[in-house]
Design a protein around this motif. Structure first.
Motif, PDB file in Angstrom:
ATOM      1  N   PHE A   1      16.458  90.037 158.869  1.00 20.94           N
ATOM      2  CA  PHE A   1      16.967  89.876 160.228  1.00 20.94           C
ATOM      3  C   PHE A   1      18.079  90.890 160.494  1.00 20.94           C
ATOM      4  N   PRO A   2      17.847  91.902 161.359  1.00 19.92           N
ATOM      5  CA  PRO A   2      18.893  92.889 161.642  1.00 19.92           C
ATOM      6  C   PRO A   2      19.963  92.323 162.571  1.00 19.92           C
ATOM      7  N   MET A   3      21.207  92.525 162.190  1.00 17.95           N
ATOM      8  CA  MET A   3      22.344  92.058 162.993  1.00 17.95           C
ATOM      9  C   MET A   3      23.305  93.218 163.188  1.00 17.95           C
ATOM     10  N   GLU A   4      23.852  93.299 164.374  1.00 22.40           N
ATOM     11  CA  GLU A   4      24.857  94.328 164.648  1.00 22.40           C
ATOM     12  C   GLU A   4      26.236  93.709 164.519  1.00 22.40           C
ATOM     13  N   ILE A   5      27.056  94.279 163.646  1.00 23.89           N
ATOM     14  CA  ILE A   5      28.408  93.763 163.437  1.00 23.89           C
ATOM     15  C   ILE A   5      29.393  94.653 164.175  1.00 23.89           C
ATOM     16  N   PRO A   6      30.639  94.191 164.356  1.00 24.74           N
ATOM     17  CA  PRO A   6      31.633  95.018 165.039  1.00 24.74           C
ATOM     18  C   PRO A   6      31.714  96.411 164.431  1.00 24.74           C
ATOM     19  N   GLY A   7      31.725  97.407 165.310  1.00 24.25           N
ATOM     20  CA  GLY A   7      31.710  98.787 164.871  1.00 24.25           C
ATOM     21  C   GLY A   7      30.353  99.422 165.020  1.00 24.25           C
ATOM     22  N   GLY A   8      29.350  98.584 165.368  1.00 27.38           N
ATOM     23  CA  GLY A   8      28.030  99.118 165.636  1.00 27.38           C
ATOM     24  C   GLY A   8      27.115  99.241 164.441  1.00 27.38           C
ATOM     25  N   GLN A   9      27.580  98.867 163.248  1.00 27.14           N
ATOM     26  CA  GLN A   9      26.749  98.983 162.062  1.00 27.14           C
ATOM     27  C   GLN A   9      25.697  97.870 162.035  1.00 27.14           C
ATOM     28  N   THR A  10      24.496  98.206 161.578  1.00 28.28           N
ATOM     29  CA  THR A  10      23.432  97.219 161.420  1.00 28.28           C
ATOM     30  C   THR A  10      23.443  96.679 159.995  1.00 28.28           C
ATOM     31  N   VAL A  11      23.418  95.365 159.891  1.00 25.49           N
ATOM     32  CA  VAL A  11      23.362  94.663 158.610  1.00 25.49           C
ATOM     33  C   VAL A  11      22.085  93.837 158.608  1.00 25.49           C
ATOM     34  N   TYR A  12      21.412  93.778 157.469  1.00 27.07           N
ATOM     35  CA  TYR A  12      20.147  93.056 157.375  1.00 27.07           C
ATOM     36  C   TYR A  12      20.351  91.758 156.598  1.00 27.07           C
ATOM     37  N   LEU A  13      20.032  90.638 157.256  1.00 26.47           N
ATOM     38  CA  LEU A  13      20.165  89.321 156.639  1.00 26.47           C
ATOM     39  C   LEU A  13      18.822  88.908 156.049  1.00 26.47           C
ATOM     40  N   VAL A  14      18.791  88.633 154.745  1.00 28.19           N
ATOM     41  CA  VAL A  14      17.576  88.237 154.035  1.00 28.19           C
ATOM     42  C   VAL A  14      17.660  86.741 153.756  1.00 28.19           C
ATOM     43  N   THR A  15      16.596  85.988 154.079  1.00 27.84           N
ATOM     44  CA  THR A  15      16.700  84.535 154.080  1.00 27.84           C
ATOM     45  C   THR A  15      15.664  83.804 153.228  1.00 27.84           C
TER      46      THR A  15
ATOM     47  N   GLU B   1      18.954 103.954 148.357  1.00 29.85           N
ATOM     48  CA  GLU B   1      18.022 104.957 148.880  1.00 29.85           C
ATOM     49  C   GLU B   1      17.380 104.397 150.142  1.00 29.85           C
ATOM     50  N   ASP B   2      16.718 105.228 150.916  1.00 31.41           N
ATOM     51  CA  ASP B   2      15.924 104.728 152.037  1.00 31.41           C
ATOM     52  C   ASP B   2      14.807 103.858 151.474  1.00 31.41           C
ATOM     53  N   LEU B   3      14.623 102.675 152.057  1.00 31.85           N
ATOM     54  CA  LEU B   3      13.602 101.774 151.527  1.00 31.85           C
ATOM     55  C   LEU B   3      13.067 100.878 152.634  1.00 31.85           C
ATOM     56  N   GLU B   4      11.968 100.194 152.325  1.00 34.44           N
ATOM     57  CA  GLU B   4      11.361  99.273 153.282  1.00 34.44           C
ATOM     58  C   GLU B   4      11.440  97.863 152.737  1.00 34.44           C
ATOM     59  N   LEU B   5      11.800  96.916 153.626  1.00 31.36           N
ATOM     60  CA  LEU B   5      11.878  95.510 153.245  1.00 31.36           C
ATOM     61  C   LEU B   5      11.281  94.696 154.379  1.00 31.36           C
ATOM     62  N   HIS B   6      10.118  94.085 154.142  1.00 32.66           N
ATOM     63  CA  HIS B   6       9.421  93.287 155.149  1.00 32.66           C
ATOM     64  C   HIS B   6       9.240  94.049 156.465  1.00 32.66           C
ATOM     65  N   GLY B   7       8.852  95.302 156.346  1.00 37.49           N
ATOM     66  CA  GLY B   7       8.564  96.090 157.535  1.00 37.49           C
ATOM     67  C   GLY B   7       9.779  96.750 158.157  1.00 37.49           C
TER      68      GLY B   7
ATOM     69  N   GLN C   1      12.822  99.399 158.014  1.00 33.65           N
ATOM     70  CA  GLN C   1      13.270 100.604 157.338  1.00 33.65           C
ATOM     71  C   GLN C   1      14.788 100.538 157.168  1.00 33.65           C
ATOM     72  N   ILE C   2      15.230 100.415 155.941  1.00 36.54           N
ATOM     73  CA  ILE C   2      16.661 100.319 155.649  1.00 36.54           C
ATOM     74  C   ILE C   2      17.109 101.647 155.066  1.00 36.54           C
ATOM     75  N   LYS C   3      18.128 102.211 155.676  1.00 36.57           N
ATOM     76  CA  LYS C   3      18.584 103.537 155.273  1.00 36.57           C
ATOM     77  C   LYS C   3      19.580 103.441 154.107  1.00 36.57           C
ATOM     78  N   LYS C   4      19.647 104.509 153.359  1.00 31.90           N
ATOM     79  CA  LYS C   4      20.589 104.598 152.251  1.00 31.90           C
ATOM     80  C   LYS C   4      22.000 104.284 152.747  1.00 31.90           C
ATOM     81  N   GLY C   5      22.686 103.377 152.061  1.00 34.40           N
ATOM     82  CA  GLY C   5      24.053 103.008 152.419  1.00 34.40           C
ATOM     83  C   GLY C   5      24.163 101.818 153.338  1.00 34.40           C
ATOM     84  N   GLU C   6      23.054 101.365 153.934  1.00 36.36           N
ATOM     85  CA  GLU C   6      23.132 100.209 154.830  1.00 36.36           C
ATOM     86  C   GLU C   6      23.266  98.913 154.023  1.00 36.36           C
TER      87      GLU C   6
END
Length: 389
Positions: free
Chosen positions: A32-46, A286-292, A294-299
């Motif tokens: 689940f992609p979430m935008e946190i303060p500062g505009g960064q996207t964080v991915y929540l895995v459940t 690294e750049d990778l894929e998780l459940h469709g 695309q998660i970039k290196k460093g995210e």
């Protein structure tokens, strides 16, 4: 509703239960992609298997803030082992692992039993009603850490105050940060004294066996990590577990009367409560894929332990407490992989001792007022637990 409207859903609860929205996310959008303060996207895995997969994959996911987002070197990180990657994590953890075998921990069992009885005596002497958090759930874990580390008896009252102040957020973040600094100052001094005259606690053992490999600051940071990981979490479990047992008197009676039954209850309550709601953040190496996705290196990737431990994939009726489940040992309350909580056996021992002793001393223990639950807390719990007997 858009994804960005749920940046805090992983910390929300209604009583013991995560909010329904978290279960919906687990079903419909498990990454689940979430935008946190500062505009960064964080991915929540459940989902259970996904969370387990991320936590167990230190090749693709890093815990190290310094290496990933430039917050400083490993030696300056804020979280001890929890924010270190191999090989540094491997090097330091190998020193601690022998100290947390059941054989080593057995030497602490009589002392924990004595501490529990001492504080039950105090509760009884002070009389009903009482705040179980202040009278029992808070001091016991602090004293256990004192015993584990080898804090001198005459210094334990001061150390308990330092260790509890860091988790008291009512005075504001500056006071909590000051308490953390005070703890590190005290622990660094204690390590220096132990180096001169090693005692029987964990610090003394490590200095006798590995003193040439560990400088004072590193060893103090390791001790502080044990304090951070083992204090507030155990306090919350003791309080929440007692609250559930008071709400379920048939289960309380079995814990009180049936030898060994507390083991099953503790294991299931660890899963059900999952007081540490999210694991230490991971960052993609690294750049990778998780459940469709695309998660970039460093995210950043956040793993919801709460959602994973209620996943129907683990078994039937995961929203209920059912001691003795076939999957009892599969929960993620202590994390998973190389960063699984090293102090898990000690925490389990504390609860296996504390719950039966408390219920035997006060067989008619009951709630005696409003119970305020924490709001949006990484470590879930109650602010106080008024009880009477």
């Amino acid at each position: 509703m858009s994804d960005s409207e749920f940046p805090l859903v992983q910390f929300m609860r209604e009583g013991f239960d995560p909010v329904a929205e978290l279960a919906r996310i687990r079903t419909e959008q498990p990454v689940f992609p979430m935008e946190i303060p500062g505009g960064q996207t964080v991915y929540l895995v459940t989902r259970y298997q996904d969370v387990r997969g991320v936590l167990g994959d230190h090749e693709r996911f890093s815990n190290d803030f310094g290496n990933v987002i430039g917050l400083g070197s490993n030696q300056e990180d804020p979280g001890g082992l929890g924010f270190r990657d191999p090989p540094e994590h491997t090097r330091l953890r190998k020193y601690l692992t022998p100290e947390f075998t059941m054989r080593r921990l057995k030497r602490l069992e009589p002392r924990i039993e004595a501490m529990v009885e001492e504080y039950l005596d105090r509760m009884e002497a002070q009389g009903s009603p009482a705040d179980l958090v202040e009278s029992f759930a808070l001091p016991i874990p602090s004293l256990v850490v004192c015993e584990l580390l080898g804090v001198p008896y005459e210094e334990r009252a001061d150390f308990m105050k330092i260790s509890t102040d860091r988790f008291d957020f009512t005075a504001g973040p500056e006071a909590s940060l000051q308490a953390i600094n005070d703890a590190m100052t005290y622990l660094t001094d204690l390590v220096g004294r132990e180096r001169q005259n090693p005692g029987d606690g964990l610090l003394g053992h490590l200095l006798r066996e590995h003193g040439d490999d560990l400088d004072d600051r590193t060893l103090a940071s390791m001790a502080d990590g044990l304090l951070t990981g083992g204090h507030d979490t155990s306090t919350s479990m003791l309080a929440l577990g007692t609250l559930w047992l008071m709400d379920n008197p048939d289960q309380a009676a079995k814990v009180r009367e049936v030898d060994g039954y507390a083991d099953q209850v503790v294991e299931e309550l660890l899963r059900y409560m999952t007081v540490v709601q999210v694991a230490f953040p991971r960052f993609a190496r690294e750049d990778l894929e998780l459940h469709g996705h695309q998660i970039k290196k460093g995210e950043m990737v956040l793993c919801s332990l709460t959602a994973a431990n209620r996943d129907p994939e683990l078994g039937q009726d995961m929203e209920q407490v059912k001691p003795g489940r076939e999957t009892a040992g599969s929960h993620l309350a202590f994390g998973h992989g190389i960063h699984r909580c090293i102090g898990a056996p000690l925490a389990q021992m504390e609860m296996r001792i504390a719950f039966p002793a408390l219920l035997r001393r006060f067989p008619n223990l009951h709630v005696a007022g409003e119970v305020p639950f924490r709001k949006l807390a990484i470590v879930y719990g109650v602010e106080k637990l008024p009880v009477a007997w």
